[in-house]
Write a protein that holds these residues in place. Structure first.
Motif, PDB file in Angstrom:
ATOM      1  N   GLN A  78       0.850   1.278  20.982  1.00  0.00           N
ATOM      2  CA  GLN A  78       1.032   2.529  20.235  1.00  0.00           C
ATOM      3  C   GLN A  78       0.558   2.363  18.798  1.00  0.00           C
ATOM      4  O   GLN A  78      -0.114   3.254  18.251  1.00  0.00           O
ATOM      5  CB  GLN A  78       2.503   2.933  20.248  1.00  0.00           C
ATOM      6  N   MET A  79       0.895   1.247  18.180  1.00  0.00           N
ATOM      7  CA  MET A  79       0.471   1.008  16.797  1.00  0.00           C
ATOM      8  C   MET A  79      -1.052   0.978  16.694  1.00  0.00           C
ATOM      9  O   MET A  79      -1.632   1.546  15.774  1.00  0.00           O
ATOM     10  CB  MET A  79       1.076  -0.288  16.271  1.00  0.00           C
ATOM     11  N   ALA A  80      -1.689   0.306  17.656  1.00  0.00           N
ATOM     12  CA  ALA A  80      -3.151   0.236  17.653  1.00  0.00           C
ATOM     13  C   ALA A  80      -3.754   1.634  17.805  1.00  0.00           C
ATOM     14  O   ALA A  80      -4.730   1.966  17.124  1.00  0.00           O
ATOM     15  CB  ALA A  80      -3.638  -0.696  18.760  1.00  0.00           C
ATOM     16  N   LEU A  81      -3.180   2.449  18.666  1.00  0.00           N
ATOM     17  CA  LEU A  81      -3.672   3.815  18.829  1.00  0.00           C
ATOM     18  C   LEU A  81      -3.567   4.602  17.531  1.00  0.00           C
ATOM     19  O   LEU A  81      -4.499   5.300  17.138  1.00  0.00           O
ATOM     20  CB  LEU A  81      -2.900   4.527  19.943  1.00  0.00           C
ATOM     21  N   VAL A  82      -2.421   4.479  16.865  1.00  0.00           N
ATOM     22  CA  VAL A  82      -2.227   5.194  15.607  1.00  0.00           C
ATOM     23  C   VAL A  82      -3.227   4.713  14.558  1.00  0.00           C
ATOM     24  O   VAL A  82      -3.763   5.506  13.782  1.00  0.00           O
ATOM     25  CB  VAL A  82      -0.777   5.024  15.097  1.00  0.00           C
ATOM     26  N   LEU A  83      -3.504   3.412  14.564  1.00  0.00           N
ATOM     27  CA  LEU A  83      -4.450   2.842  13.604  1.00  0.00           C
ATOM     28  C   LEU A  83      -5.911   3.048  14.005  1.00  0.00           C
ATOM     29  O   LEU A  83      -6.815   2.701  13.253  1.00  0.00           O
ATOM     30  CB  LEU A  83      -4.172   1.340  13.430  1.00  0.00           C
ATOM     31  N   GLY A  84      -6.138   3.605  15.202  1.00  0.00           N
ATOM     32  CA  GLY A  84      -7.498   3.864  15.668  1.00  0.00           C
ATOM     33  C   GLY A  84      -8.240   2.604  16.089  1.00  0.00           C
ATOM     34  O   GLY A  84      -9.452   2.513  15.920  1.00  0.00           O
ATOM     35  N   ARG A  85      -7.501   1.646  16.638  1.00  0.00           N
ATOM     36  CA  ARG A  85      -8.102   0.378  17.071  1.00  0.00           C
ATOM     37  C   ARG A  85      -7.805   0.123  18.554  1.00  0.00           C
ATOM     38  O   ARG A  85      -6.894   0.704  19.113  1.00  0.00           O
ATOM     39  CB  ARG A  85      -7.532  -0.802  16.290  1.00  0.00           C
ATOM     40  N   GLU A  86      -8.545  -0.802  19.109  1.00  0.00           N
ATOM     41  CA  GLU A  86      -8.271  -1.248  20.477  1.00  0.00           C
ATOM     42  C   GLU A  86      -6.989  -2.084  20.513  1.00  0.00           C
ATOM     43  O   GLU A  86      -6.232  -2.035  21.469  1.00  0.00           O
ATOM     44  CB  GLU A  86      -9.439  -2.088  21.015  1.00  0.00           C
ATOM     45  N   GLN A  87      -6.816  -2.892  19.474  1.00  0.00           N
ATOM     46  CA  GLN A  87      -5.633  -3.751  19.385  1.00  0.00           C
ATOM     47  C   GLN A  87      -5.342  -4.052  17.917  1.00  0.00           C
ATOM     48  O   GLN A  87      -6.190  -3.844  17.062  1.00  0.00           O
ATOM     49  CB  GLN A  87      -5.824  -5.046  20.159  1.00  0.00           C
ATOM     50  N   LEU A  88      -4.137  -4.534  17.669  1.00  0.00           N
ATOM     51  CA  LEU A  88      -3.781  -4.897  16.300  1.00  0.00           C
ATOM     52  C   LEU A  88      -4.627  -6.076  15.841  1.00  0.00           C
ATOM     53  O   LEU A  88      -4.947  -6.966  16.628  1.00  0.00           O
ATOM     54  CB  LEU A  88      -2.297  -5.249  16.215  1.00  0.00           C
ATOM     55  N   GLN A  89      -4.962  -6.072  14.576  1.00  0.00           N
ATOM     56  CA  GLN A  89      -5.809  -7.105  13.981  1.00  0.00           C
ATOM     57  C   GLN A  89      -4.959  -8.007  13.071  1.00  0.00           C
ATOM     58  O   GLN A  89      -3.867  -7.615  12.653  1.00  0.00           O
ATOM     59  CB  GLN A  89      -6.923  -6.444  13.159  1.00  0.00           C
ATOM     60  N   PRO A  90      -5.471  -9.187  12.730  1.00  0.00           N
ATOM     61  CA  PRO A  90      -4.714 -10.075  11.833  1.00  0.00           C
ATOM     62  C   PRO A  90      -4.264  -9.386  10.542  1.00  0.00           C
ATOM     63  O   PRO A  90      -3.136  -9.605  10.074  1.00  0.00           O
ATOM     64  CB  PRO A  90      -5.693 -11.218  11.554  1.00  0.00           C
ATOM     65  N   GLN A  91      -5.116  -8.540   9.973  1.00  0.00           N
ATOM     66  CA  GLN A  91      -4.735  -7.851   8.734  1.00  0.00           C
ATOM     67  C   GLN A  91      -3.550  -6.918   8.950  1.00  0.00           C
ATOM     68  O   GLN A  91      -2.737  -6.719   8.048  1.00  0.00           O
ATOM     69  CB  GLN A  91      -5.921  -7.088   8.146  1.00  0.00           C
ATOM     70  N   ASP A  92      -3.426  -6.358  10.155  1.00  0.00           N
ATOM     71  CA  ASP A  92      -2.288  -5.493  10.446  1.00  0.00           C
ATOM     72  C   ASP A  92      -0.979  -6.278  10.362  1.00  0.00           C
ATOM     73  O   ASP A  92       0.031  -5.779   9.848  1.00  0.00           O
ATOM     74  CB  ASP A  92      -2.422  -4.850  11.828  1.00  0.00           C
ATOM     75  N   TYR A  93      -0.996  -7.505  10.854  1.00  0.00           N
ATOM     76  CA  TYR A  93       0.207  -8.341  10.788  1.00  0.00           C
ATOM     77  C   TYR A  93       0.500  -8.754   9.351  1.00  0.00           C
ATOM     78  O   TYR A  93       1.664  -8.822   8.950  1.00  0.00           O
ATOM     79  CB  TYR A  93       0.067  -9.564  11.699  1.00  0.00           C
ATOM     80  N   GLN A  94      -0.538  -8.995   8.574  1.00  0.00           N
ATOM     81  CA  GLN A  94      -0.335  -9.320   7.161  1.00  0.00           C
ATOM     82  C   GLN A  94       0.231  -8.121   6.414  1.00  0.00           C
ATOM     83  O   GLN A  94       1.152  -8.258   5.613  1.00  0.00           O
ATOM     84  CB  GLN A  94      -1.634  -9.785   6.505  1.00  0.00           C
ATOM     85  N   ASP A  95      -0.314  -6.946   6.696  1.00  0.00           N
ATOM     86  CA  ASP A  95       0.217  -5.722   6.080  1.00  0.00           C
ATOM     87  C   ASP A  95       1.672  -5.501   6.486  1.00  0.00           C
ATOM     88  O   ASP A  95       2.500  -5.093   5.657  1.00  0.00           O
ATOM     89  CB  ASP A  95      -0.630  -4.512   6.472  1.00  0.00           C
ATOM     90  N   ALA A  96       1.980  -5.768   7.745  1.00  0.00           N
ATOM     91  CA  ALA A  96       3.354  -5.629   8.220  1.00  0.00           C
ATOM     92  C   ALA A  96       4.269  -6.601   7.486  1.00  0.00           C
ATOM     93  O   ALA A  96       5.349  -6.214   7.012  1.00  0.00           O
ATOM     94  CB  ALA A  96       3.424  -5.885   9.725  1.00  0.00           C
ATOM     95  N   GLU A  97       3.840  -7.841   7.367  1.00  0.00           N
ATOM     96  CA  GLU A  97       4.647  -8.842   6.669  1.00  0.00           C
ATOM     97  C   GLU A  97       4.926  -8.409   5.231  1.00  0.00           C
ATOM     98  O   GLU A  97       6.070  -8.447   4.771  1.00  0.00           O
ATOM     99  CB  GLU A  97       3.935 -10.191   6.675  1.00  0.00           C
ATOM    100  N   ASP A  98       3.883  -7.997   4.533  1.00  0.00           N
ATOM    101  CA  ASP A  98       4.045  -7.572   3.141  1.00  0.00           C
ATOM    102  C   ASP A  98       5.016  -6.395   3.030  1.00  0.00           C
ATOM    103  O   ASP A  98       5.907  -6.387   2.184  1.00  0.00           O
ATOM    104  CB  ASP A  98       2.696  -7.182   2.533  1.00  0.00           C
ATOM    105  N   THR A  99       4.849  -5.415   3.900  1.00  0.00           N
ATOM    106  CA  THR A  99       5.690  -4.219   3.867  1.00  0.00           C
ATOM    107  C   THR A  99       7.132  -4.541   4.222  1.00  0.00           C
ATOM    108  O   THR A  99       8.064  -4.126   3.517  1.00  0.00           O
ATOM    109  CB  THR A  99       5.130  -3.155   4.836  1.00  0.00           C
ATOM    110  N   LEU A 100       7.331  -5.281   5.307  1.00  0.00           N
ATOM    111  CA  LEU A 100       8.691  -5.590   5.742  1.00  0.00           C
ATOM    112  C   LEU A 100       9.414  -6.460   4.723  1.00  0.00           C
ATOM    113  O   LEU A 100      10.605  -6.262   4.463  1.00  0.00           O
ATOM    114  CB  LEU A 100       8.678  -6.270   7.110  1.00  0.00           C
TER     115      LEU A 100
END
Length: 141
Positions: free
Chosen positions: A107-129
């Protein structure tokens, strides 16, 4: 469960500062979600189903580690290192925020317009959380 417990069991180090422990905890949980998404989903489905197969193992192996983490958080509160908060529900919230990157990755990948989550997505998640959790505890990120 073994891999997850190995990652989590040594994070609540009473000699480290809260922001360092929380950063390591969030990093480890997100890394598990990234590296072992199927294992995360299987565990989630077991728990969602009422922990019929592994309830005893969870009580025996997970609960003592979680209680140790909660005790550490409560010591930080008593020492004025973090704002007063229900430590148990804080952990529940961290689990939910981090595990969702495995359980709802599609679902997250769909919202982000990607096939799958990318390493930067996890980094962004870490920073935000980390900002969310530290801010809630009155710690400057």
């Amino acid at each position: 469960m073994d891999d997850w417990l190995e990652r989590m069991s040594h994070l609540a180090d009473p000699d480290k500062e809260p922001q360092d422990v929380l950063r390591a905890y969030i990093q480890a949980k997100l890394a598990f979600s990234r590296e072992q998404p199927c294992a995360s989903r299987v565990y989630a489905m077991e728990v969602i189903g009422g922990a019929q197969l592994y309830g005893d193992k969870i009580r025996e192996r997970v609960v003592p580690i979680v209680r140790k983490d909660i005790e550490l958080f409560e010591r930080w509160i008593a020492a004025g290192k973090i704002a007063p908060i229900n430590a148990t529900h804080l952990l529940f919230a961290i689990w939910a925020m981090t595990q969702s990157y495995a359980d709802f990755a599609a679902q997250m990948a769909l919202v982000l317009g990607r096939e799958q989550l990318q390493p930067q997505d996890y980094q962004d998640a870490e920073d935000t959380l980390l900002k969310l959790v530290l801010s809630a505890l009155g710690i400057k990120p």
